[in-house]
Write a protein that holds these residues in place. Structure first.
Motif, PDB file in Angstrom:
ATOM      1  N   TYR A 308       0.791  -1.292   0.126  1.00  0.00           N
ATOM      2  CA  TYR A 308       0.220  -0.169   0.041  1.00  0.00           C
ATOM      3  C   TYR A 308       0.786   1.147  -0.025  1.00  0.00           C
ATOM      4  O   TYR A 308       0.524   2.326  -0.711  1.00  0.00           O
ATOM      5  CB  TYR A 308      -0.837  -0.142   1.126  1.00  0.00           C
ATOM      6  CG  TYR A 308      -2.003  -1.202   1.274  1.00  0.00           C
ATOM      7  CD1 TYR A 308      -2.361  -1.695   0.280  1.00  0.00           C
ATOM      8  CD2 TYR A 308      -2.176  -1.603   2.503  1.00  0.00           C
ATOM      9  CE1 TYR A 308      -3.313  -2.891   0.278  1.00  0.00           C
ATOM     10  CE2 TYR A 308      -3.120  -2.622   2.759  1.00  0.00           C
ATOM     11  CZ  TYR A 308      -3.712  -3.109   1.633  1.00  0.00           C
ATOM     12  OH  TYR A 308      -4.517  -4.249   1.732  1.00  0.00           O
ATOM     13  N   PHE A 309       2.043   1.058   0.748  1.00  0.00           N
ATOM     14  CA  PHE A 309       2.715   2.389   0.850  1.00  0.00           C
ATOM     15  C   PHE A 309       3.301   2.623  -0.581  1.00  0.00           C
ATOM     16  O   PHE A 309       4.078   3.747  -0.919  1.00  0.00           O
ATOM     17  CB  PHE A 309       3.734   2.320   2.154  1.00  0.00           C
ATOM     18  CG  PHE A 309       3.036   2.707   3.235  1.00  0.00           C
ATOM     19  CD1 PHE A 309       2.610   4.120   3.140  1.00  0.00           C
ATOM     20  CD2 PHE A 309       2.841   2.176   4.301  1.00  0.00           C
ATOM     21  CE1 PHE A 309       1.805   4.743   4.487  1.00  0.00           C
ATOM     22  CE2 PHE A 309       1.874   2.582   5.230  1.00  0.00           C
ATOM     23  CZ  PHE A 309       1.712   3.853   5.784  1.00  0.00           C
ATOM     24  N   LEU A 310       4.128   1.388  -1.122  1.00  0.00           N
ATOM     25  CA  LEU A 310       4.937   1.380  -2.128  1.00  0.00           C
ATOM     26  C   LEU A 310       4.264   1.557  -3.555  1.00  0.00           C
ATOM     27  O   LEU A 310       4.933   2.224  -4.396  1.00  0.00           O
ATOM     28  CB  LEU A 310       5.519   0.122  -2.361  1.00  0.00           C
ATOM     29  CG  LEU A 310       6.575  -0.174  -3.385  1.00  0.00           C
ATOM     30  CD1 LEU A 310       7.777   0.710  -3.386  1.00  0.00           C
ATOM     31  CD2 LEU A 310       7.108  -1.650  -3.351  1.00  0.00           C
ATOM     32  N   VAL A 311       2.934   1.227  -3.769  1.00  0.00           N
ATOM     33  CA  VAL A 311       2.406   1.456  -5.017  1.00  0.00           C
ATOM     34  C   VAL A 311       2.386   2.750  -5.698  1.00  0.00           C
ATOM     35  O   VAL A 311       2.577   2.967  -6.817  1.00  0.00           O
ATOM     36  CB  VAL A 311       1.044   0.434  -5.095  1.00  0.00           C
ATOM     37  CG1 VAL A 311       0.011   1.222  -4.207  1.00  0.00           C
ATOM     38  CG2 VAL A 311       0.768   0.458  -6.517  1.00  0.00           C
ATOM     39  N   PRO A 445      -3.827   6.215  -1.806  1.00  0.00           N
ATOM     40  CA  PRO A 445      -5.437   5.975  -1.454  1.00  0.00           C
ATOM     41  C   PRO A 445      -6.018   4.551  -1.617  1.00  0.00           C
ATOM     42  O   PRO A 445      -5.506   3.978  -2.941  1.00  0.00           O
ATOM     43  CB  PRO A 445      -5.946   7.040  -2.349  1.00  0.00           C
ATOM     44  CG  PRO A 445      -4.987   8.133  -2.488  1.00  0.00           C
ATOM     45  CD  PRO A 445      -3.902   7.385  -2.579  1.00  0.00           C
ATOM     46  N   PRO A 446      -6.696   4.020  -0.892  1.00  0.00           N
ATOM     47  CA  PRO A 446      -7.397   2.692  -1.212  1.00  0.00           C
ATOM     48  C   PRO A 446      -8.018   2.706  -2.233  1.00  0.00           C
ATOM     49  O   PRO A 446      -8.680   3.631  -2.501  1.00  0.00           O
ATOM     50  CB  PRO A 446      -8.028   2.516   0.084  1.00  0.00           C
ATOM     51  CG  PRO A 446      -7.507   3.377   1.114  1.00  0.00           C
ATOM     52  CD  PRO A 446      -7.043   4.500   0.587  1.00  0.00           C
ATOM     53  N   THR A 447      -8.314   1.656  -3.003  1.00  0.00           N
ATOM     54  CA  THR A 447      -9.249   1.523  -4.393  1.00  0.00           C
ATOM     55  C   THR A 447     -10.481   1.394  -3.643  1.00  0.00           C
ATOM     56  O   THR A 447     -11.603   1.670  -4.563  1.00  0.00           O
ATOM     57  CB  THR A 447      -8.629   0.363  -5.287  1.00  0.00           C
ATOM     58  OG1 THR A 447      -8.583  -0.717  -4.221  1.00  0.00           O
ATOM     59  CG2 THR A 447      -7.422   0.596  -5.710  1.00  0.00           C
ATOM     60  N   GLN A 448     -10.776   0.628  -2.610  1.00  0.00           N
ATOM     61  CA  GLN A 448     -11.918   0.641  -2.091  1.00  0.00           C
ATOM     62  C   GLN A 448     -12.685   1.991  -1.781  1.00  0.00           C
ATOM     63  O   GLN A 448     -12.269   2.937  -1.190  1.00  0.00           O
ATOM     64  CB  GLN A 448     -12.089  -0.121  -0.968  1.00  0.00           C
ATOM     65  CG  GLN A 448     -11.529  -1.522  -0.916  1.00  0.00           C
ATOM     66  CD  GLN A 448      -9.977  -1.477  -0.903  1.00  0.00           C
ATOM     67  OE1 GLN A 448      -9.175  -0.636  -0.745  1.00  0.00           O
ATOM     68  NE2 GLN A 448      -9.523  -2.992  -1.175  1.00  0.00           N
ATOM     69  N   ASP A 449     -13.963   2.160  -2.236  1.00  0.00           N
ATOM     70  CA  ASP A 449     -14.758   3.518  -2.267  1.00  0.00           C
ATOM     71  C   ASP A 449     -15.326   3.419  -0.864  1.00  0.00           C
ATOM     72  O   ASP A 449     -16.733   3.013  -0.921  1.00  0.00           O
ATOM     73  CB  ASP A 449     -15.492   3.764  -3.470  1.00  0.00           C
ATOM     74  CG  ASP A 449     -16.065   5.224  -3.347  1.00  0.00           C
ATOM     75  OD1 ASP A 449     -15.814   5.877  -2.414  1.00  0.00           O
ATOM     76  OD2 ASP A 449     -17.138   5.345  -3.989  1.00  0.00           O
ATOM     77  N   LEU A 626      -4.350  14.115   1.873  1.00  0.00           N
ATOM     78  CA  LEU A 626      -3.833  14.117   0.397  1.00  0.00           C
ATOM     79  C   LEU A 626      -3.133  15.379   0.043  1.00  0.00           C
ATOM     80  O   LEU A 626      -2.204  15.267  -0.792  1.00  0.00           O
ATOM     81  CB  LEU A 626      -5.319  14.010  -0.576  1.00  0.00           C
ATOM     82  CG  LEU A 626      -5.874  12.679  -0.566  1.00  0.00           C
ATOM     83  CD1 LEU A 626      -7.285  12.881  -1.120  1.00  0.00           C
ATOM     84  CD2 LEU A 626      -5.196  11.593  -1.093  1.00  0.00           C
ATOM     85  N   ALA A 627      -3.383  16.357   0.625  1.00  0.00           N
ATOM     86  CA  ALA A 627      -2.601  17.719   0.279  1.00  0.00           C
ATOM     87  C   ALA A 627      -1.321  17.632   0.901  1.00  0.00           C
ATOM     88  O   ALA A 627      -0.422  18.553   0.721  1.00  0.00           O
ATOM     89  CB  ALA A 627      -3.366  18.825   0.738  1.00  0.00           C
ATOM     90  N   SER A 628      -1.146  16.730   2.108  1.00  0.00           N
ATOM     91  CA  SER A 628      -0.126  16.838   2.781  1.00  0.00           C
ATOM     92  C   SER A 628       1.254  15.920   2.090  1.00  0.00           C
ATOM     93  O   SER A 628       0.960  15.140   0.994  1.00  0.00           O
ATOM     94  CB  SER A 628       0.165  16.182   4.075  1.00  0.00           C
ATOM     95  OG  SER A 628      -0.193  14.620   4.248  1.00  0.00           O
ATOM     96  N   PRO A 629       2.761  16.050   2.377  1.00  0.00           N
ATOM     97  CA  PRO A 629       3.710  15.025   2.112  1.00  0.00           C
ATOM     98  C   PRO A 629       3.215  13.575   2.227  1.00  0.00           C
ATOM     99  O   PRO A 629       3.600  12.810   1.394  1.00  0.00           O
ATOM    100  CB  PRO A 629       4.757  15.534   2.778  1.00  0.00           C
ATOM    101  CG  PRO A 629       4.695  16.748   3.418  1.00  0.00           C
ATOM    102  CD  PRO A 629       3.052  17.164   3.586  1.00  0.00           C
TER     103      PRO A 629
END
Length: 660
Positions: A308-311, A445-449, A626-629
């Motif tokens: 999740y962190f790498l993709v 971000p997860p693909t799950q909505d 999302l706006a952060s590093p």
């Protein structure tokens, strides 16, 4: 990855070793025992089958003339001699040659599987054939179960080990191997029972002590876990998997001296270095500006926190780098999911490594011409740290999947950030710290909505605290502090969600631990793990996430932030205790960082009292993330690629400077 306990192949009473990540026992006998299944495949006991073919007057112990489909006793003994000498390749060659004459010999297929396993190659086909030829043989069933588990087919592996035990209830190897499989399946209480049964039969089995230690660690029983892991290492000092588990365990304990932890990690590094044979001079051209080949070594290249962190980072890096970087993946575990597929698309090469031993994997990395090799696992399960001791690449670093030193001297760098690893702590690492400017982690971000939802306290009229971390992190000082929080916030509840909470005995134990601090069971919500969409949706029932300590969360904390749930963390001294600090500083929430346990309780009370502020924060937290590093993959990828180029540039300058 456990050290699988490879089971017996009958051929003469001689012992030898076959290993996964550490030695294990393999027994070869020329003649089966009288009550064992006959090697001709009839399904009868040997005493009621081929044993009766012995000439009149022959000794009862003398081997009978084998059926035409089986090798002779002399040929079997030759296989034993090769095995005892550890000559896996000649053993394989001889077994294959004999199989051309005896293609239905279950014994030979079993030997071939053993020879392939000794070389860390795929043995599944050979053991499947052995099981078809010898369906009643408990040892063959157990070996087949090991091979299936190595392919991630754990349910089938469990069936094999149970069949082995049904045929031979005293089968020590099958008992240990069943424990390994149950542990992988998350059935830790059952796994514990298997290991303890094996140790009752034979108290000095390193695999049983190592497996039990790993299981007890997952259950949070750290003192017991440490005792068994240390016993495994006493019995087998080069048991790398048990040593990694012990080093991993240290991260849960608040009172460990960092200098002592570093010394123990260096001990691991020295042990794996003694078994390695580093390569001579590299053929990599020391040009600081040329295209670089980056190797990624991990068991977690898929739907796993590392994935999740790498993709997002890797996708952004490929988009930015163009032809300047090429990525090569070395995957220790097979994943078939959207995350693994996205990662695969970013890589020039994808090499499955479960059946490659350390020497073979090191050679593959060397042949691929890797310039910078990244370990993404550290001392987590199924790591390949021993490969780094071979130094297959000129520059080697560790990042992402671990939160302490590896102790491997041949790993040059560890990537970190100033928030989570202050410079004053850098001396507690065998690696040199290479600092990324903002954060060491970037979340995709997860693909799950799954929507955020409104603050549940507004409707419920009470605050729900939550923690979805592994229960091993919930040590006594954490329980005591959380109980103080619940006592100080009237009507509040604590929602715990973890894989081990699927076990009723574990749930009772958790309830008892809080009851000791005066917290009634009605104030606890205890749930097991679920699919990721339902797991994320569970945060819709949480107002404030409580970070454990000294082993703070990373993935769970970012997922909480994604779901609009702020995280209260306690700033520790070590990297593992400052993951929450790094996350919250980067997302602009320093007021959620506590200095000590008293401050932790006070901040929890203060934040829980301001529901209007919590509701406002919840509504905007996903956008803030999302706006952060933490959520800006292109920005992070630029820093990450610059770090890789910088580490490579240092090596190039050293080559230009020459010796000394």
């Amino acid at each position: 990855m456990p050290s699988w306990c490879w089971t017996k192949i009958r051929c003469g009473g001689a012992f030898g070793c076959l290993c996964r990540l550490g030695p294990a026992v393999l027994l070869l006998r020329v003649t089966p025992g009288r009550n064992d299944p006959c090697t001709c495949g009839s399904g009868k006991k040997y005493k009621k089958c081929c044993a009766g073919a012995a000439p009149a007057g022959a000794s009862a112990a003398a081997p009978a003339a084998p059926p035409a489909s089986e090798p002779s006793p002399a040929e079997r003994q030759q296989l034993v001699a090769l095995f005892q000498a550890g000559q896996a390749a000649p053993l394989e060659s001889r077994a294959r040659a004999l199989l051309t004459r005896h293609p239905e010999s279950g014994f030979l297929w079993n030997v071939l599987g053993a020879a392939l396993g000794m070389q860390e190659r795929d043995s599944l086909g050979a053991f499947q054939k052995a099981a078809r030829c010898l369906p009643q043989d408990a040892d063959v069933q157990s070996n087949l179960g090991i091979a299936l588990a190595k392919h991630g087919r754990y349910a089938e592996a469990e069936d094999c080990q149970r069949r082995a035990l049904a045929k031979k209830p005293s089968h020590l190897g099958a008992e240990v191997n069943l424990g390994h499989v149950l542990d992988f399946l998350g059935r830790h209480a059952e796994a514990e029972a298997c290991y303890r049964q094996a140790l009752r039969r034979q108290p000095n089995v390193p695999e049983a002590h190592g497996g039990l230690g790993g299981t007890l660690l997952k259950l949070g029983r750290l003192a017991e876990a440490e005792n068994h892991l240390r016993r495994a290492l006493e019995l087998r000092p080069d048991f790398a998997a048990a040593h990694s588990s012990l080093l991993f365990l240290h991260n849960f304990l608040p009172d460990r001296d960092p200098a002592a932890m570093l010394a123990e990690a260096r001990g691991f590094g020295a042990q794996v270095a003694r078994r390695a044979r580093p390569f001579p001079a590299y053929g990599n051209v020391p040009d600081p500006e040329r295209r670089l080949r980056i190797g990624l070594v991990s068991p977690d290249l898929g739907a796993h926190p590392v994935g999740y962190f790498l993709v997002g980072v890797l996708s952004a890096a490929v988009a930015q780098a163009g032809a300047s970087f090429e990525f090569f993946a070395y995957a220790q575990r097979a994943y078939q999911d959207p995350v693994s597929e996205a990662l695969r698309q970013c890589c020039r090469s994808w090499c499955a490594t479960p059946d490659l031993g350390d020497a073979a994997l090191a050679q593959r990395i060397r042949d691929d011409g890797i310039d910078v090799l990244l370990d993404l696992a550290g001392h987590t399960a199924e790591n390949r740290l021993p490969v780094f001791a071979w130094r297959p690449a000129p520059v080697q670093a560790t990042w992402l999947g671990y939160f302490a030193t590896t102790g491997v001297a041949e790993i040059d760098f560890l990537l970190a950030d100033p928030w989570s690893l202050p410079e004053a702590e850098a001396g507690h690492f065998s690696e040199r710290i290479w600092y990324l400017p903002e954060t060491r982690l970037c979340f995709a971000p997860p693909t799950q909505d799954v929507p955020v939802g409104e603050l549940p306290a507004l409707a419920a009229g009470q605050c729900t605290f939550g923690c979805f971390n592994n229960l091993a992190k919930m040590q006594p000082q954490v329980v005591a502090t959380w109980a103080r929080v619940l006592a100080a916030v009237p009507g509040s509840r604590l929602f715990l969600k973890a894989p081990s909470l699927g076990d009723a005995a574990v749930r009772r134990e958790v309830v008892g631990r809080f009851a000791a601090h005066g917290i009634d069971a009605a104030r606890l919500i205890l749930e097991s793990a679920e699919a990721r969409d339902r797991y994320l949706a569970a945060y819709q029932r949480v107002d404030i996430a409580l970070d454990p300590f000294p082993f703070t969360g990373a993935t769970t904390s970012v997922e909480a932030l994604w779901m609009g749930v702020p995280v209260l963390t306690l700033a520790g001294a070590r990297l593992v205790g400052r993951q929450g600090v790094g996350l919250l500083q980067n997302v602009g929430l320093p007021e959620w960082i506590a200095a000590d346990s008293d401050d932790y309780v006070a901040r929890a009370v203060r934040h829980a009292a301001d529901l209007e502020r919590l509701a406002e924060l919840r509504r905007g937290l996903r956008a803030r993330l999302l706006a952060s590093p933490l959520g800006n993959a292109p920005r992070f990828a630029g820093h990450w690629l610059a770090a890789l180029r910088g580490m490579w540039g240092e090596w190039c300058r050293k080559q230009a400077a020459g010796p000394g």
